[in-house]
Design a protein around this motif. Sequence first.
Motif, mmCIF file in Angstrom:
data_model
loop_
_atom_site.group_PDB
_atom_site.id
_atom_site.type_symbol
_atom_site.label_atom_id
_atom_site.label_comp_id
_atom_site.label_asym_id
_atom_site.label_seq_id
_atom_site.Cartn_x
_atom_site.Cartn_y
_atom_site.Cartn_z
ATOM 1 N N LYS A 192 0.810 -1.069 0.140
ATOM 2 C CA LYS A 192 -0.087 0.047 0.017
ATOM 3 C C LYS A 192 0.797 1.266 0.011
ATOM 4 O O LYS A 192 2.023 1.334 0.577
ATOM 5 N N TYR A 193 0.365 2.598 -0.569
ATOM 6 C CA TYR A 193 1.185 3.431 -0.569
ATOM 7 C C TYR A 193 0.311 4.781 -0.221
ATOM 8 O O TYR A 193 -0.858 4.854 -0.294
ATOM 9 N N ILE A 194 0.978 5.550 0.470
ATOM 10 C CA ILE A 194 0.514 6.910 0.847
ATOM 11 C C ILE A 194 1.609 7.944 0.450
ATOM 12 O O ILE A 194 2.461 7.703 0.003
ATOM 13 N N ALA A 195 1.156 9.240 0.726
ATOM 14 C CA ALA A 195 1.753 10.313 0.307
ATOM 15 C C ALA A 195 2.530 10.792 1.888
ATOM 16 O O ALA A 195 1.792 10.992 2.892
ATOM 17 N N CYS A 196 3.887 10.928 1.667
ATOM 18 C CA CYS A 196 4.422 11.463 3.138
ATOM 19 C C CYS A 196 3.923 12.832 3.621
ATOM 20 O O CYS A 196 3.448 13.887 2.781
ATOM 21 N N ASP A 197 3.643 12.775 4.709
ATOM 22 C CA ASP A 197 2.835 13.947 5.491
ATOM 23 C C ASP A 197 3.558 15.296 5.260
ATOM 24 O O ASP A 197 3.151 16.358 5.541
ATOM 25 N N VAL B 113 13.754 10.603 4.286
ATOM 26 C CA VAL B 113 14.399 11.755 4.662
ATOM 27 C C VAL B 113 13.601 12.733 5.826
ATOM 28 O O VAL B 113 14.215 13.072 6.574
ATOM 29 N N CYS B 114 12.288 12.851 5.330
ATOM 30 C CA CYS B 114 11.581 13.613 6.424
ATOM 31 C C CYS B 114 11.635 12.866 7.880
ATOM 32 O O CYS B 114 11.640 13.663 8.800
ATOM 33 N N LEU B 115 11.666 11.659 7.861
ATOM 34 C CA LEU B 115 11.782 10.947 9.313
ATOM 35 C C LEU B 115 12.963 11.431 9.988
ATOM 36 O O LEU B 115 12.696 11.716 11.139
#
Length: 274
Positions: free
Chosen positions: A232-237, A255-257
């Motif tokens: 499953k795929y989502i967009a990074c917050d 990267v954002c994490l």
Amino acid sequence: MILLSTILEEYTETHDPALIEEFKQALWGSKLKLKKRKLSYKYRVVDSLLQNDTELIEMFDRHKKVEYLNNRNRYSFDELEYIDFIRIRINNLYAYHFDSEVYLDKEYYRLLSTAANKYYEVIGQLKQDENIHIDTKEIEEEIKRSFDLAEQVKTSSPNKKLSLSWDEYVELVNGWIDHLFDLYKTPESYEREHGWEYRNEAIFTEENYVINYFNKSIKGKTLNYIRDSMPKYIACDRCGETLEVKHKNTRYCKVCLKKRRKEINAKYYMKNKN
Ligand SMILES: [Zn+2]
């Protein structure tokens, strides 16, 4: 011949695991193994229909047979045991949903049939006008391109199947069968609860009832398994980049994490400094 309804009915009374074993042995011991057979797109080169054009004859002769695999599903109904009707369904479910060699995209089969289609097309053209110019090289290149494309469709189709070995599938099904034995309701108790007047149906037999119960349930469980196993795929917050969901709490890309962890650490550091 073992009667499935007898095994199931006895199980509702005794809950004896040996009954489940008996059922499984009959199921996996069925002579209807999962098998594939070779089919092909082929044609017979008739020299005279190609105006005895050597180049054309040799070219079409090179591609006169293109093989592909198909799920073997021919059997005579007279030979079947009741358990075989469940086994056939399981074989087909596996072939359809997990086997990467059969039941491929329609496009794959269309591409493989290119040589045969071209052969009949050329014959038709020559029949209408025997002096028409046919570019043999161009036709062969088109055929080869189609075969290359077919290979690509096979290995990288967007509808690619979930990878699961037959043994792994058997293991899953075995687990489902245990569960289905425990949930099983005899036709009588089903009728009491749901008021379903199955006896009015001309084709009703207790064996069909059991076969139907297992076939429907195993199909449903297979589809659920696929749904739950597909990535499953989502967009990074933060940045909106697409990422695969690895666990329930997935919210940020790598990267954002990292950035977020740094910020949290910095806040913590400031707090403790004062
Ligand atoms: Zn991000």
